[in-house]
Design a protein around this motif. Structure first.
Motif, PDB file in Angstrom:
ATOM      1  N   ASP A  51       0.936  -1.161   0.046  1.00 35.91           N
ATOM      2  CA  ASP A  51      -0.003  -0.010  -0.041  1.00 35.91           C
ATOM      3  C   ASP A  51       0.852   1.089   0.102  1.00 35.91           C
ATOM      4  OD1 ASP A  51      -2.537  -1.359   0.078  1.00 35.91           O
ATOM      5  OD2 ASP A  51      -2.213  -1.642   2.226  1.00 35.91           O
ATOM      6  N   VAL A  52       2.024   1.343   0.879  1.00 35.61           N
ATOM      7  CA  VAL A  52       2.953   2.266   0.819  1.00 35.61           C
ATOM      8  C   VAL A  52       3.499   2.563  -0.772  1.00 35.61           C
ATOM      9  CG1 VAL A  52       4.872   3.422   1.990  1.00 35.61           C
ATOM     10  CG2 VAL A  52       3.116   2.185   3.187  1.00 35.61           C
ATOM     11  N   GLN A  53       3.870   1.307  -1.076  1.00 36.85           N
ATOM     12  CA  GLN A  53       4.664   1.410  -2.500  1.00 36.85           C
ATOM     13  C   GLN A  53       3.842   1.941  -3.233  1.00 36.85           C
ATOM     14  OE1 GLN A  53       8.101  -0.311  -3.187  1.00 36.85           O
ATOM     15  NE2 GLN A  53       7.519   1.568  -4.426  1.00 36.85           N
ATOM     16  N   ASP A  54       2.627   1.356  -3.507  1.00 31.24           N
ATOM     17  CA  ASP A  54       1.402   2.137  -4.387  1.00 31.24           C
ATOM     18  C   ASP A  54       1.339   3.432  -4.122  1.00 31.24           C
ATOM     19  OD1 ASP A  54       1.173  -0.225  -5.319  1.00 31.24           O
ATOM     20  OD2 ASP A  54      -0.898  -0.859  -4.087  1.00 31.24           O
ATOM     21  N   TYR A  55       1.297   4.239  -2.923  1.00 30.66           N
ATOM     22  CA  TYR A  55       1.145   5.397  -2.603  1.00 30.66           C
ATOM     23  C   TYR A  55       2.520   6.169  -3.237  1.00 30.66           C
ATOM     24  CZ  TYR A  55       0.871   9.855   0.116  1.00 30.66           C
ATOM     25  OH  TYR A  55       0.862  11.020   0.695  1.00 30.66           O
ATOM     26  N   ALA A  56       3.618   5.633  -3.086  1.00 29.22           N
ATOM     27  CA  ALA A  56       4.864   6.275  -3.457  1.00 29.22           C
ATOM     28  C   ALA A  56       4.955   6.541  -5.011  1.00 29.22           C
ATOM     29  CB  ALA A  56       5.861   5.726  -3.034  1.00 29.22           C
ATOM     30  N   GLN A  57       4.177   5.529  -5.834  1.00 28.17           N
ATOM     31  CA  GLN A  57       4.180   5.489  -7.080  1.00 28.17           C
ATOM     32  C   GLN A  57       2.895   6.715  -7.569  1.00 28.17           C
ATOM     33  OE1 GLN A  57       3.236   1.603  -7.926  1.00 28.17           O
ATOM     34  NE2 GLN A  57       5.489   0.848  -7.748  1.00 28.17           N
ATOM     35  N   TRP A  58       2.020   6.674  -6.556  1.00 26.90           N
ATOM     36  CA  TRP A  58       0.846   7.487  -6.831  1.00 26.90           C
ATOM     37  C   TRP A  58       1.217   8.894  -6.870  1.00 26.90           C
ATOM     38  CZ3 TRP A  58      -1.565  11.033  -3.194  1.00 26.90           C
ATOM     39  CH2 TRP A  58      -2.739  11.782  -3.865  1.00 26.90           C
ATOM     40  N   LEU A  59       2.073   9.202  -5.818  1.00 24.99           N
ATOM     41  CA  LEU A  59       2.916  10.655  -5.797  1.00 24.99           C
ATOM     42  C   LEU A  59       3.440  10.913  -7.087  1.00 24.99           C
ATOM     43  CD1 LEU A  59       3.890  10.752  -1.968  1.00 24.99           C
ATOM     44  CD2 LEU A  59       2.270  11.998  -3.047  1.00 24.99           C
ATOM     45  N   THR A  60       4.430   9.970  -7.289  1.00 24.31           N
ATOM     46  CA  THR A  60       5.551  10.065  -8.739  1.00 24.31           C
ATOM     47  C   THR A  60       4.640  10.762  -9.879  1.00 24.31           C
ATOM     48  OG1 THR A  60       7.046   8.842  -7.487  1.00 24.31           O
ATOM     49  CG2 THR A  60       6.950   9.153  -9.914  1.00 24.31           C
ATOM     50  N   ALA A  61       3.251   9.619  -9.979  1.00 23.18           N
ATOM     51  CA  ALA A  61       2.421   9.927 -11.142  1.00 23.18           C
ATOM     52  C   ALA A  61       1.794  11.365 -11.040  1.00 23.18           C
ATOM     53  CB  ALA A  61       1.647   8.720 -11.324  1.00 23.18           C
ATOM     54  N   ARG A  62       1.771  11.839 -10.009  1.00 26.68           N
ATOM     55  CA  ARG A  62       1.073  13.166  -9.737  1.00 26.68           C
ATOM     56  C   ARG A  62       2.115  14.407  -9.886  1.00 26.68           C
ATOM     57  NH1 ARG A  62      -3.711  14.107  -7.177  1.00 26.68           N
ATOM     58  NH2 ARG A  62      -2.871  15.734  -6.038  1.00 26.68           N
ATOM     59  N   GLY A  63       3.257  13.882 -10.397  1.00 24.78           N
ATOM     60  CA  GLY A  63       4.543  14.977 -10.851  1.00 24.78           C
ATOM     61  C   GLY A  63       5.421  15.190  -9.415  1.00 24.78           C
ATOM     62  N   LYS A  64       4.974  14.696  -8.429  1.00 23.51           N
ATOM     63  CA  LYS A  64       6.073  14.847  -6.889  1.00 23.51           C
ATOM     64  C   LYS A  64       7.571  14.429  -7.674  1.00 23.51           C
ATOM     65  CE  LYS A  64       2.494  16.248  -4.942  1.00 23.51           C
ATOM     66  NZ  LYS A  64       2.146  17.870  -4.897  1.00 23.51           N
ATOM     67  N   SER A  65       8.259  15.271  -7.184  1.00 28.94           N
ATOM     68  CA  SER A  65       9.708  14.953  -7.430  1.00 28.94           C
ATOM     69  C   SER A  65      10.327  13.797  -6.528  1.00 28.94           C
ATOM     70  CB  SER A  65      10.794  16.124  -6.969  1.00 28.94           C
ATOM     71  OG  SER A  65      10.905  16.291  -5.623  1.00 28.94           O
TER      72      SER A  65
END
Length: 292
Positions: A51-65
């Motif tokens: 779930d945390v790994q998915d969250y990290a990928q979600w942040l990246t997909a939203r353009g977060k550095s």
């Protein structure tokens, strides 16, 4: 989650002794993660590593550095560690989560000539000029953070011994000053501050109202003098701190001594200046050597 957030805030401030900025950043990251969980109908007690790994990928997909994602996970790691201490979790799901490597950017510094130009800008013809001159000289002389500069009290200055005492994060360090900075500070304390400060004010540097200078106030000051000097390098409140460290290292100072003066808990934070100096020397070599 509001109740948990309030308790987490208390933990950060009382047990960890985190700064106000750190507490605010951690709580903001936790709130964003909570919103993410609510949308997916998940509870903190049920969160797993995936779930945390998915969250990290979600942040990246939203353009977060990569740096932003890493910081967010650091906040969550602290949160889950706290929940484990409270007996509400058996494991920390952030451990083992992979993120993109963060490339640490080298700080921007001023050249020696640019520093001299900047420090020469305040004109000692009125109270503000004397104060600003003393602030800039002291900042470059000691390499302290801007928050530490404006947090100094008169009792932290030891003119006869030629140093200041800086208190930060429950640590105390002694930092010497070069003669010009010592004179600028002495002139300000003797001739200017008594007329500027309101009765009972302990702050070393005060604003036009006679109370402690704010971080925003100093930011305007250094930005003003940077523009007045015509310096092309972007100047931030941290620029003189970076320049202080790099120039000392470039002139042969011991890196551990610099670490102590900067107040770095980890030597790796100081070693970035060694990379900066090495890069500078490489650039000079490439431009100047006839066979480079």
């Amino acid at each position: 989650m509001v109740r948990v957030a309030d308790a987490f805030r208390t933990y950060l401030t009382t047990e960890k002794g985190s700064s106000a900025n750190t507490v605010s950043s951690y709580l903001r990251d936790v709130q964003q993660f909570e919103d993410y969980l609510v949308e997916r109908q998940l509870d903190l007690a049920e969160v797993e590593q995936q779930d945390v790994q998915d969250y990290a990928q979600w942040l990246t997909a939203r353009g977060k550095s990569a740096a932003t994602v890493t910081r967010a996970l650091a906040s969550l790691k602290c949160l889950f560690h706290w929940l484990m201490e409270r007996g509400e979790r058996k494991s920390n799901p952030v451990l083992g989560v992979k993120t993109a490597r963060v490339e640490r950017k080298l700080p921007k510094i001023l050249s020696g000539k640019e520093v001299e130009l900047l420090l020469d800008q305040p004109q000692c013809v009125d109270a503000k000029g004397y104060r600003d001159h003393a602030m800039l000289e002291l900042l470059y002389a000691t390499g302290i953070r801007v928050s530490e500069l404006i947090g100094l009290n008169v009792e932290d200055v030891y003119l006869s011994a030629g140093f200041i005492r800086c208190e930060s994060r429950e640590r105390s360090r002694i930092i010497p000053m070069y003669p010009k900075a010592l004179k600028a500070l002495s002139d300000y304390l003797r001739d200017v501050r008594p007329q500027m400060a309101v009765a009972g004010e302990e702050a070393l540097f005060v604003n036009v109202n006679g109370t402690r200078m704010s971080r925003q106030g100093f930011w305007k000051i250094i930005k003003h003098y940077g523009e007045k000097a015509g310096i092309q390098t972007e100047i931030t409140p941290h620029t003189l701190r970076h320049s202080f460290a790099a120039h000392l290292l470039e002139n042969g100072a011991d890196i551990h001594a610099i670490q102590e003066m900067l107040g770095h808990a980890d030597i790796s934070s100081t070693q970035v200046y060694a990379r900066l100096v090495n890069q500078h020397l490489k650039d000079v070599y490439t431009k100047a050597h006839p066979r480079a």
